[in-house]
Design an enzyme around this catalytic site. Structure first.
Site, PDB file in Angstrom:
ATOM      1  N   ASP A  13      35.379  25.996  39.609  1.00  0.00           N
ATOM      2  CA  ASP A  13      34.772  27.174  40.231  1.00  0.00           C
ATOM      3  C   ASP A  13      34.738  27.097  41.752  1.00  0.00           C
ATOM      4  O   ASP A  13      33.790  27.563  42.383  1.00  0.00           O
ATOM      5  CB  ASP A  13      33.346  27.406  39.680  1.00  0.00           C
ATOM      6  CG  ASP A  13      33.362  27.427  38.177  1.00  0.00           C
ATOM      7  OD1 ASP A  13      34.278  28.054  37.629  1.00  0.00           O
ATOM      8  OD2 ASP A  13      32.489  26.793  37.567  1.00  0.00           O
ATOM      9  N   HIS A  43      39.650  31.730  36.004  1.00  0.00           N
ATOM     10  CA  HIS A  43      40.120  31.884  37.385  1.00  0.00           C
ATOM     11  C   HIS A  43      40.022  33.353  37.783  1.00  0.00           C
ATOM     12  O   HIS A  43      40.511  34.223  37.066  1.00  0.00           O
ATOM     13  CB  HIS A  43      41.555  31.376  37.527  1.00  0.00           C
ATOM     14  CG  HIS A  43      41.653  29.880  37.421  1.00  0.00           C
ATOM     15  ND1 HIS A  43      42.822  29.193  37.558  1.00  0.00           N
ATOM     16  CD2 HIS A  43      40.694  28.946  37.198  1.00  0.00           C
ATOM     17  CE1 HIS A  43      42.582  27.901  37.425  1.00  0.00           C
ATOM     18  NE2 HIS A  43      41.307  27.729  37.199  1.00  0.00           N
TER      19      HIS A  43
END
Ligand code: IMP
Ligand code: MG
Length: 333
Positions: A13, A43
Site C-alpha cells: 500500500d 493496486h
C-alpha cells in the site's frame, strides 16, 4: 531500454499502482509481468478522473500498447481476473501463465476462519491456503481451467524475448518487503517471499537480466492486519495527520506511523534497490500537490527527500505529488 522491477519497501500500500501506471505511459513499457502473491493485493490506478482497483492485472494497462502478463508464481482467482479484463477492455493483450495456481472457493473459506482470520488477520482472499496446496502439489493450475484457455501464455518466454529484443519490460511486485514470508514480521506476513528476487522468480526472469530495482516508499508508513509497526500512532493521531487510509481489498482501516528510515535502509538491502520512489508527499506536504518539477517542491519536502537519500544512499528518482498517474516529479536523467 531496460528491465525494471518495482517493489514496495514497507508493508504494501505504498502506491506501486500509481508509480507503475506512470512508468507505463512515460516509458512506453512494452511488456509488464505481474509478480507477487495474488488477488490479496490491491493496486490503485487513477487517470483522467477515473479510479481503477486492480487485484490481478498489471497496473500498466493505461498504456494501450502494453502486453499484460501474469507470471507462473502468482495465484489466480479466475472470477477476479475475468472481471478486470472486462473493466479495462484488455482482452486482446492479456496473458496468464499456464502454471499459475488457481484459487478456489474452499481456499477462500479456509482463509476466513481460525488462525488465519483471527491471529494473522489475512485479507481472506484464499491466497495462504492456495499456496499451501501448491506446496503439497495438489492445487489446480491455469491450464486446467476452461475459462482461462484463450488467455494462456508462456510468460517467462514472452518476458525474456522482450528483454532480448531490447524492449522496455517491467516486473510488478505486490505486497511489501515486511510482509515477506522470509524477511517480514513472521508470523504476521503473507504466504511467500515478495522481495525483488522473488518477483523475478515469479515471472521467470533471472537476476542477470534486471537493470533497475525501484523501491517504492510512502511518505509515512501504514499496515493492515496484525503485526509490529514501529512508532505506531493512535487512530486519532493518524486521522489528524491525514494518514488514516482504508484498505483496497478488505476495506479495513490501515494502521499508521511516521516514515521509518530503519525499515527503508533494510528494504534497500533486501531488494538491491537502485532507485527509490516516494509517494504521497502531498499528504505530508500539502503545498506540493500536483507539482511536477523538483525545484517547485517546498523546502521542507525537499529536505525530507534528501534525508531519505542520505540515510539510504540511494537516489530518490520519483516523487508522487497526487493520485493521478501524471502527478509526479521525475528526476531520472
Ligand atoms: P494474506 O496475504 O491475505 O495471507 O494476509 C497476510 C497479511 O498480509 C495480512 O496482515 C494482510 O493484511 C497483509 N497483506 C497481504 N497483501 C497485502 C497487500 O497487498 N497490501 C497490504 N497488506 C497486505
Ligand atoms: Mg494495496
Amino acid at each position: 531500454m531496460t528491465c525494471t522491477v518495482v517493489v514496495c519497501g514497507f508493508f504494501g500500500d505504498t502506491g506501486k499502482g500509481k508509480i507503475i501506471s506512470y512508468l507505463a505511459l512515460k516509458d512506453e513499457i512494452a511488456v509488464t509481468a505481474r509478480a507477487g502473491v495474488g488477488p490479496n493485493a490491491g493496486h490503485t490506478v487513477v487517470h483522467e478522473g477515473k479510479q481503477y482497483k486492480l487485484r490481478m492485472l498489471p497496473s500498466s494497462f493505461l498504456y494501450k500498447n502494453c502486453r499484460l502478463l501474469i507470471g507462473p508464481g502468482v495465484l489466480v482467482n479466475p472470477n477476479v481476473f475475468l472481471k478486470e479484463i472486462e473493466m479495462t477492455h484488455s482482452e486482446d493483450r492479456v496473458g496468464v501463465d499456464l502454471q499459475c495456481a488457481i484459487i478456489e472457493q474452499k481456499h477462500i473459506e479456509a482463509d476466513r476462519k481460525g488462525h488465519l482470520a483471527e491471529k494473522i488477520q489475512t485479507t481472506g482472499t484464499g491466497t495462504g491456503p492456495c499456496n499451501a496446496e501448491r506446496a503439497l502439489r495438489i492445487v489446480k493450475i491455469a491450464k486446467d481451467i476452461p475459462s482461462l484457455q484463450k488467455f494462456l501464455a508462456d510468460v517467462p518466454s514472452e518476458v525474456n524475448r522482450a528483454i532480448d529484443e531490447g524492449k522496455n519490460v517491467l516486473i510488478e511486485g505486490t505486497q511489501g518487503t515486511y510482509l515477506s514470508l522470509f524477511h517480514g514480521t513472521y508470523p504476521y506476513c503473507t504466504s511467500k517471499d515478495v522481495t525483488a528476487s522473488a518477483a523475478c522468480s515469479d515471472v521467470g526472469v533471472g537476476p542477470t537480466k534486471v537493470d533497475e530495482v525501484i523501491l517504492v516508499l510512502k511518505a509515512y508508513t501504514t499496515r493492515v492486519g496484525g503485526g509490529f509497526l514501529p512508532n505506531e500512532l493512535s487512530e486519532e493521531e493518524a486521522t489528524e495527520r491525514g494518514w488514516l487510509e482504508v484498505a483496497t481489498v478488505t476495506g479495513r482501516k490501515r494502521r499508521a506511523a511516521p516514515f521509518s528510515y530503519e525499515l527503508a535502509r533494510r528494504a534497500v538491502m533486501l531488494n538491491g534497490a537502485t532507485q527509490l520512489a516516494i509517494t504521497k508527499i502531498d499528504v505530508s506536504f500539502p503545498e506540493c500537490k500536483g507539482l511536477r518539477s523538483y525545484g517547485e517542491l517546498s523546502r521542507e519536502a525537499r529536505k525530507f527527500v534528501e534525508k531519505v537519500e542520505k540515510e539510504t544512499k540511494v537516489p530518490v528518482t520519483l516523487v508522487g505529488t497526487g493520485p493521478d498517474a501524471w502527478e509526479i516529479v521525475d528526476r531520472r536523467a
